[in-house]
Design a protein around this motif. Structure first.
Motif, mmCIF file in Angstrom:
data_model
loop_
_atom_site.group_PDB
_atom_site.id
_atom_site.type_symbol
_atom_site.label_atom_id
_atom_site.label_comp_id
_atom_site.label_asym_id
_atom_site.label_seq_id
_atom_site.Cartn_x
_atom_site.Cartn_y
_atom_site.Cartn_z
ATOM 1 N N SER A 1 -3.566 -7.280 -4.594
ATOM 2 C CA SER A 1 -3.399 -7.081 -3.151
ATOM 3 C C SER A 1 -4.750 -7.077 -2.442
ATOM 4 N N GLN A 2 -5.749 -6.466 -3.077
ATOM 5 C CA GLN A 2 -7.086 -6.447 -2.491
ATOM 6 C C GLN A 2 -7.690 -7.857 -2.440
ATOM 7 N N ASN A 3 -7.368 -8.670 -3.457
ATOM 8 C CA ASN A 3 -7.820 -10.064 -3.433
ATOM 9 C C ASN A 3 -7.244 -10.789 -2.219
ATOM 10 N N GLU B 1 -2.529 -3.494 -7.225
ATOM 11 C CA GLU B 1 -3.507 -3.088 -6.219
ATOM 12 C C GLU B 1 -4.691 -4.058 -6.188
ATOM 13 N N GLU B 2 -5.171 -4.448 -7.370
ATOM 14 C CA GLU B 2 -6.291 -5.388 -7.431
ATOM 15 C C GLU B 2 -5.915 -6.736 -6.809
ATOM 16 N N ASN C 1 0.826 -1.213 0.000
ATOM 17 C CA ASN C 1 0.000 0.000 0.000
ATOM 18 C C ASN C 1 0.859 1.261 0.000
ATOM 19 N N SER D 1 -6.339 -9.389 0.544
ATOM 20 C CA SER D 1 -6.988 -8.822 1.729
ATOM 21 C C SER D 1 -8.348 -9.470 1.976
ATOM 22 N N GLU D 2 -9.105 -9.665 0.900
ATOM 23 C CA GLU D 2 -10.431 -10.282 1.042
ATOM 24 C C GLU D 2 -10.305 -11.731 1.525
#
Length: 229
Positions: free
Chosen positions: A218-220, A215-216, A118, A222-223
């Motif tokens: 990384s968000q995966n 970023e996408e 991030n 995180s989920e």
């Protein structure tokens, strides 16, 4: 920015469309015109683009170079993804779930890496916006390159943390996403560094897209991690 983008035409534009676009832009940017956008340097760029695209042979050679550049970029990222998959297949075979607790991995590996990603990604748009005030300002460019240096530092730190402990099989998907994200960031930094050396918007655009992909991913991760909370 490639020659087609400079002349604001599609890559399949006809010779007539290229000529019309060139004449329109020359009128707009010619220093002798009364237009507020008159720009001698841009006229030089327009002339260079038109000289190549208006000649069938030169345009063919140029198109081949564009295709080669695109294919090399795609192949490079494909190879990185393949290596990432191979790495984690091997890692899962070697790991032992009892080496450390699942909570410890989330706390000591996942969270630090996620935070570092991030800190690399989110400042990019602000840095680009500040640099766009004057691409040729030495101070602004120095600040941008300093940001890239900090990205390098955080990237290496994140890679070291990620490989410091074997990931439990239950978290294999999270670990793989982190690894893919770091690979995209590495490629993105390389593209942005090429931009600082060439001022070619192609590299800036590619670097930004790679950071968006990271970023996408990384968000995966995180989920996935939230499902274990």
């Amino acid at each position: 920015m490639n020659y087609y983008e400079i002349l604001q035409v599609k890559t399949n534009a006809s010779s007539i469309e290229i000529k019309q676009a060139y004449r329109k832009l020359v009128k707009k940017f010619h220093p002798d015109s009364q237009h507020e956008n008159a720009n001698h340097d841009h006229i030089i760029t327009l002339n260079a683009a038109y000289e190549v695209l208006s000649d069938a042979k030169n345009r063919y050679i140029y198109d081949q170079k564009l295709k080669e550049k695109f294919n090399n970029s795609v192949n490079h990222r494909h190879n990185n993804s393949h290596h990432a998959t191979s790495y984690y297949q091997y890692n899962r075979q070697q790991q032992k779930q009892d080496e450390f607790s699942q909570f410890r991995w989330l706390k000591e590996v996942y969270l630090p890496v996620f935070n570092l990603i991030n800190k690399i990604i989110y400042p990019l748009e602000t840095e680009i916006e500040e640099l766009s005030a004057d691409l040729f300002d030495d101070r602004l460019m120095l600040e941008f390159t300093n940001y890239l240096d900090s990205c390098h530092f955080r990237l290496e730190k994140a890679k070291n943390i990620l490989t410091s402990q074997p990931n439990p099989s239950i978290y294999a998907g999270i670990a793989a996403n982190l690894y893919y994200g770091l690979n995209h960031i590495m490629d993105g930094i390389e593209e942005l560094e090429r931009f600082t050396q060439t001022y070619d918007d192609y590299y800036l655009h590619t670097g930004r897209e790679l950071f968006n992909l990271a970023e996408e991913i990384s968000q995966n991760a995180s989920e996935m991690a939230q499902k274990f909370n």
